[in-house]
Design an enzyme around this catalytic site. Structure first.
Site, PDB file in Angstrom:
ATOM      1  N   SER A 163       0.819  -1.214   0.000  1.00 26.18           N
ATOM      2  CA  SER A 163       0.000   0.000   0.000  1.00 26.18           C
ATOM      3  C   SER A 163       0.855   1.268   0.000  1.00 26.18           C
ATOM      4  CB  SER A 163      -0.869  -0.011   1.270  1.00 26.18           C
ATOM      5  OG  SER A 163      -1.378   1.272   1.529  1.00 26.18           O
ATOM      6  N   GLU A 167       0.230   3.687   1.680  1.00 29.85           N
ATOM      7  CA  GLU A 167       0.294   4.171   3.069  1.00 29.85           C
ATOM      8  C   GLU A 167       1.680   3.911   3.676  1.00 29.85           C
ATOM      9  OE1 GLU A 167      -2.123   5.755   5.397  1.00 29.85           O
ATOM     10  OE2 GLU A 167      -2.547   6.399   3.367  1.00 29.85           O
ATOM     11  N   TYR A 227      -1.761   0.271  10.695  1.00 36.10           N
ATOM     12  CA  TYR A 227      -2.013  -0.394   9.411  1.00 36.10           C
ATOM     13  C   TYR A 227      -0.775  -0.315   8.520  1.00 36.10           C
ATOM     14  CZ  TYR A 227      -3.617  -0.862   4.581  1.00 36.10           C
ATOM     15  OH  TYR A 227      -3.737  -1.234   3.263  1.00 36.10           O
TER      16      TYR A 227
HETATM   17  O1  F7E Z   1      -9.022   8.207   3.754  1.00 37.87           O
HETATM   18  C1  F7E Z   1      -9.443  11.623   5.002  1.00 37.87           C
HETATM   19  C2  F7E Z   1      -8.526  10.687   5.777  1.00 37.87           C
HETATM   20  O2  F7E Z   1     -10.018   6.108   4.657  1.00 37.87           O
HETATM   21  C3  F7E Z   1      -8.491   9.081   2.782  1.00 37.87           C
HETATM   22  C4  F7E Z   1      -7.233   2.241   2.296  1.00 37.87           C
HETATM   23  O3  F7E Z   1      -7.761   1.494   1.227  1.00 37.87           O
HETATM   24  O4  F7E Z   1      -6.007   3.643   0.778  1.00 37.87           O
HETATM   25  C5  F7E Z   1      -6.947   3.665   1.840  1.00 37.87           C
HETATM   26  O5  F7E Z   1      -6.435   4.388   2.962  1.00 37.87           O
HETATM   27  C6  F7E Z   1      -8.233  10.436   3.392  1.00 37.87           C
HETATM   28  C7  F7E Z   1      -7.464  10.383   4.743  1.00 37.87           C
HETATM   29  O6  F7E Z   1      -8.314   6.010   2.766  1.00 37.87           O
HETATM   30  C8  F7E Z   1     -12.757  11.246   6.410  1.00 37.87           C
HETATM   31  O7  F7E Z   1      -8.033  11.335   6.955  1.00 37.87           O
HETATM   32  C9  F7E Z   1     -11.448  12.864   5.855  1.00 37.87           C
HETATM   33  O8  F7E Z   1      -6.483  11.379   4.753  1.00 37.87           O
HETATM   34  O9  F7E Z   1     -10.554   6.808   2.286  1.00 37.87           O
HETATM   35  P1  F7E Z   1      -9.582   6.741   3.379  1.00 37.87           P
HETATM   36  P2  F7E Z   1      -6.778   5.925   3.242  1.00 37.87           P
HETATM   37  O10 F7E Z   1      -6.608   6.129   4.693  1.00 37.87           O
HETATM   38  O11 F7E Z   1      -5.981   6.791   2.327  1.00 37.87           O
HETATM   39  C10 F7E Z   1      -4.730   3.040   1.083  1.00 37.87           C
HETATM   40  C11 F7E Z   1      -3.919   3.000  -0.181  1.00 37.87           C
HETATM   41  C12 F7E Z   1      -4.860   1.736   1.777  1.00 37.87           C
HETATM   42  O12 F7E Z   1      -3.999   0.877   1.643  1.00 37.87           O
HETATM   43  C13 F7E Z   1      -5.944   1.587   2.798  1.00 37.87           C
HETATM   44  O13 F7E Z   1      -6.222   0.228   3.063  1.00 37.87           O
HETATM   45  O14 F7E Z   1      -9.497  11.033   3.696  1.00 37.87           O
HETATM   46  N1  F7E Z   1     -10.800  11.718   5.547  1.00 37.87           N
HETATM   47  N2  F7E Z   1     -12.637  12.614   6.386  1.00 37.87           N
HETATM   48  C14 F7E Z   1     -11.589  10.688   5.873  1.00 37.87           C
HETATM   49  N3  F7E Z   1     -11.409   9.348   5.742  1.00 37.87           N
HETATM   50  C15 F7E Z   1     -12.428   8.530   6.153  1.00 37.87           C
HETATM   51  N4  F7E Z   1     -12.290   7.199   6.011  1.00 37.87           N
HETATM   52  N5  F7E Z   1     -13.591   9.037   6.697  1.00 37.87           N
HETATM   53  C16 F7E Z   1     -13.801  10.381   6.840  1.00 37.87           C
HETATM   54  O15 F7E Z   1     -14.847  10.822   7.336  1.00 37.87           O
END
Ligand code: F7E
Length: 320
Positions: A122, A124, A146
């Site tokens: 990932s 990440e 993670y």
């Molecule tokens: O967050 C911000 C949050 O949870 C993206 C997973 O598939 O991609 C994914 O990880 C961004 C972050 O994805 C909310 O803080 C704001 O900066 O959609 P996400 P992620 O954390 O980038 C990678 C490549 C993986 O490997 C992971 O498994 O959006 N954000 N407000 C929020 N995020 C969430 N979930 N919810 C909110 O309300």
């Protein structure tokens, strides 16, 4: 001879797209799902239950399935949740990969079958990256339990390639989305809310950090890269990304514009959705995947947001 593929996490977003791709290519497809998780029903794939937190039935499963290719997609994959469940995440996402690699190694040693292994690494892992865009050469600086578990799994995959001469490849995938994305990830949370607000079923959408930037692509494109990695002459590690990044606010703009609404009228923020340590800005350089695998993305940022909103309008209408 029909090739046999085993997909862990077959019921997830990527698992379903990959299953469709492999069935089209004539594979016999088997999948693993966690006990108690929603069963992935398809008459054309065989689903087995396996708990990657302990993996005791993996040797029997490998003996029965005899996979030519393993796509290891299963994980506790929610970054925010990993701060609440760090040990569970380390066990499933980190050690779960090691359990899979051990199963591949001992199956090869017992039967001589050279199973190829794909690890869902990932972006990440780059976390607080000092360079942009990030490539296969960029050092990791993980910022969540993670991401730490994924770094462990990445290096175990490299080590099994080097130590045991196994065909093990890491796909370092940047964020990839679709109408099948889980509802707790930010893109799908936004497109579902935009649809519900448009249809008068919801008024407000509560989010966390709107300034975070991600390189968002279409999951259907990214599973083609996974497959291509296991068809290459040599096992290797590849970044898969669009090369463009946008903020959460940009995604709000695109999604709400698709339903003729202004997100400012509907969005509020709550610290509940912030992370103890955030990844501010990721953008991938997939030139190696383009050059070696001939891989190209086909859906751009606006196209992705539109596809997801259009799906969710229909989905919400039907479930009303
Ligand atoms: O967050 C911000 C949050 O949870 C993206 C997973 O598939 O991609 C994914 O990880 C961004 C972050 O994805 C909310 O803080 C704001 O900066 O959609 P996400 P992620 O954390 O980038 C990678 C490549 C993986 O490997 C992971 O498994 O959006 N954000 N407000 C929020 N995020 C969430 N979930 N919810 C909110 O309300």
């Amino acid at each position: 001879m029909t090739r046999v593929a085993l997909i862990t996490g077959i019921g997830g977003q990527d698992g379903t797209y990959l299953t469709e791709l492999l069935l089209e290519k004539g594979y016999e497809v088997h999948g693993l799902v966690a006990p108690g998780s929603k069963r992935f029903e398809t008459p054309r794939a065989t689903v087995h239950v396996c708990d990657l937190a302990e993996g005791s039935n993996l040797p029997d499963l490998f003996h029965a399935v005899r996979p030519d290719e393993v796509y290891h997609l299963a994980a506790q994959s929610h970054v925010r949740l990993s701060f609440d469940l760090p040990l569970h995440t380390a066990n499933v996402t980190g050690l779960g990969t090691l359990r899979m690699l051990e199963a591949v190694r001992s199956h090869r040693d017992r039967t001589g079958q050279p199973t190829r292994f794909y690890q869902a690494s990932s972006s990440e892992m780059f976390g607080r990256a000092e360079v942009s865009p990030q490539s296969e050469e960029t050092p990791f600086h993980p910022r969540s339990p993670y991401a730490c578990a994924k770094v462990f799994a990445f290096w175990q995959t490299v080590n099994y390639r080097e130590a045991y001469d196994l065909f093990c490849a890491n796909g370092i995938l940047f964020n990839h989305e679709s109408p099948r994305r889980g509802e707790d990830f930010v893109t799908r949370k936004i497109t579902l809310a935009a649809a519900r607000i448009k249809l008068g079923l919801q008024e407000k959408l509560t989010l966390g950090n709107l300034q975070a930037r991600r390189d968002w692509g279409f999951a259907g494109d990214y599973v083609r890269a996974m497959w291509a990695m296991l068809q290459a002459d040599e096992p290797d590690d590849f970044v898969v990304a669009t090369g463009q990044n946008h903020s959460v606010e940009d995604f709000l703009n695109a999604a709400f514009a698709a339903v003729d609404l202004d997100w400012h009228d509907h969005v509020e923020t709550d610290p509940r959705f912030l992370r103890p340590s955030e990844v501010d800005d990721l953008r991938g350089d997939a030139s190696k995947a383009r050059r070696v695998l001939g891989w190209e993305p086909t859906v751009d940022f606006e196209g992705l947001a539109r596809m997801m909103v259009e799906h969710d309008l229909e989905f919400v209408r039907r479930s009303k």
